[in-house]
Write an enzyme that holds these catalytic residues in place. Sequence first.
Site, mmCIF file in Angstrom:
data_model
loop_
_atom_site.group_PDB
_atom_site.id
_atom_site.type_symbol
_atom_site.label_atom_id
_atom_site.label_comp_id
_atom_site.label_asym_id
_atom_site.label_seq_id
_atom_site.Cartn_x
_atom_site.Cartn_y
_atom_site.Cartn_z
ATOM 1 N N ASP A 60 33.289 16.335 33.382
ATOM 2 C CA ASP A 60 32.380 17.315 32.787
ATOM 3 C C ASP A 60 31.972 18.283 33.895
ATOM 4 O O ASP A 60 31.341 17.888 34.870
ATOM 5 C CB ASP A 60 31.149 16.567 32.239
ATOM 6 N N GLU A 85 32.814 23.972 26.012
ATOM 7 C CA GLU A 85 31.770 23.775 25.001
ATOM 8 C C GLU A 85 31.290 25.162 24.573
ATOM 9 O O GLU A 85 30.674 25.892 25.365
ATOM 10 C CB GLU A 85 30.592 22.965 25.557
ATOM 11 N N ASP A 112 30.734 22.529 30.357
ATOM 12 C CA ASP A 112 29.431 22.529 29.698
ATOM 13 C C ASP A 112 28.949 23.960 29.413
ATOM 14 O O ASP A 112 29.039 24.834 30.279
ATOM 15 C CB ASP A 112 28.433 21.824 30.641
ATOM 16 N N HIS A 163 27.236 13.134 22.380
ATOM 17 C CA HIS A 163 25.965 12.631 22.888
ATOM 18 C C HIS A 163 24.813 13.564 22.522
ATOM 19 O O HIS A 163 23.666 13.269 22.837
ATOM 20 C CB HIS A 163 26.060 12.479 24.407
ATOM 21 N N ASP A 164 25.115 14.705 21.909
ATOM 22 C CA ASP A 164 24.066 15.663 21.532
ATOM 23 C C ASP A 164 23.768 15.656 20.032
ATOM 24 O O ASP A 164 22.777 16.239 19.600
ATOM 25 C CB ASP A 164 24.495 17.093 21.902
HETATM 26 C C1 GLC Z 1 25.319 20.658 26.922
HETATM 27 C C2 GLC Z 1 25.290 19.155 27.024
HETATM 28 C C3 GLC Z 1 23.887 18.687 26.784
HETATM 29 C C4 GLC Z 1 22.991 19.292 27.850
HETATM 30 C C5 GLC Z 1 23.133 20.802 27.892
HETATM 31 C C6 GLC Z 1 22.553 21.378 29.141
HETATM 32 O O1 GLC Z 1 25.038 21.115 25.653
HETATM 33 O O2 GLC Z 1 26.218 18.599 26.134
HETATM 34 O O3 GLC Z 1 23.780 17.288 26.774
HETATM 35 O O4 GLC Z 1 21.658 18.950 27.602
HETATM 36 O O5 GLC Z 1 24.481 21.209 27.882
HETATM 37 O O6 GLC Z 1 23.370 21.106 30.243
#
Ligand code: GLC
Length: 519
Positions: free
Chosen positions: A89, A254, A191, A316-317
């Site tokens: 990541d 992402e 990310d 995980h979100d």
């Molecule tokens: C992404 C991650 C999340 C995190 C955010 C800030 O969306 O998946 O878990 O809180 O970025 O880094």
Amino acid sequence: MIYQIYPRSFQDSNGDGIGDLAGIEARLDYISRLGVDAIWLSPIFPSPMADFGYDVADYCSIEPIFGDLAQFDRLLAAVHARGLKLLLDFVPNHTSDRHPWFVESRSSRQAPKRDWYIWRDAAPGGRPPNNWISDFGGSSWEWDEETEQYYLHAFLKEQPDLNWRNPEVREAMSDVLRFWLDRGVDGFRIDVLWHIVKHQAFPDNPLNPHWTADTRERDKLLQVHSTDQPEAHTYSSDMRRLADSYGDRVLVGEIFLPNERHARWYGTPEHPQVHMPFNFQLIESAWDAAVLGRVITEYEASLPAGGWPNWVLGSHDAPRIAARIGEAQARIAAMLLLTLRGTPTLYQGDELGIGEVPIPDDRMRDPQHFREPERGIGRDRSRTPMPWDKSANAGFSTAEPWLPLNPDWPQRNVSEQEADARSLLQFYRQLLGLRREHLALSIGSFELIHSINDTLVFRRTYEGEELVVALNLGSEPRLCEFPGWERTDAVLASVLGAGMFTGTLQPDEGLILQLRPGH
Ligand code: GLC
């Protein structure tokens, strides 16, 4: 298929109640048996854990809770020995406020790294420089008493945003990518990639006319000027060039954007960007045949020539899929995820059908919950430990796990489901096996047949093989017929485990049918 591991919650090996790299290594056979191609690890780098690893204090090392670089190298070798790939990541938008770069940047206005982050003077009256709202609620700007300026943070104030317009920052981040690529990692999940560059003039973001008070504060504004800037596309094609210089590596971004803007993250044939901008529409859309039919068709139509699709069912979100649509439909979701065109991503534990996990107030950990407690958007309930077996703490740890287990762990765990031919875990394995055997299911063309009346039916075709996937998203039996259908067509898989098709889909039933040649 990509399998997402949330390292804190996969397997603990040293009895501190938190998962680690040695734990992951010990469970690799499980992942290998599942039949996935690649593993993506949520962040494993040194971090104060304000956002559980998404606040990185050193990009080129391993958080001691998880292990060390030697352990990482062992894990990578063990992953490769099983013919699997490993993605890390990469968190480019922000660091931890304890990262030495930020410590230096905030030390004085003259610090050489001052411009590595985004500092602005106060607006008249001492107010923040503009109206931007952090994704976790509240202003995106934090006042620094010492140097009397505000710094920008799209997430927590402990996660200051880097200034990607500064070439030194870009070079430092390229070095980070090289560090891991040189070690042999197969790629990255990047990310919040669409966040990395902001409008140079920092104008206010416009109000979102559709915002209602029961939704997240972040959504009060449209993130027009704080995200998705043209330069971010340039920098993501730089990342791609770097990755490509290592050969067979993959970048997954992402990206949360509507189709047309989402598709731009593939780049162009001359300037490719990420191989796959993550597609979260199965998570975001209502679980309804007509809606999903439209979502799938529109997404397919939005892809640029040569753009390879992908589908994500959980993370995980996001809330657990089985919590959202129920256990019976979670089997339908598995069949859908593994029969759509494109790379599927599965989040650890969804293969067991883990549902709602109540988290008592005193066990909550997620900062998103604490920033907006009234909204019930805490992510802890999808981050609970993997239940492996019936032993103490579900075999996850010898100590009390950092988050509670799913309440049904004595029955819902890996070892129970491995022993039960009809379990969801075995169904995932069967589907992954079929997907390997029948190329129509992975790379075949996709044609929606219909998506009405709770039924979603589509055809996948590859070199003369035609497979039809018929899903009942409702709890009533549904007639399901269309021209060319033959009653004797073979059933390759059924979510109810029967194996006959009579023209009616039972409630919560899904089938993969093989049309006979010459039908
Ligand atoms: C992404 C991650 C999340 C995190 C955010 C800030 O969306 O998946 O878990 O809180 O970025 O880094």
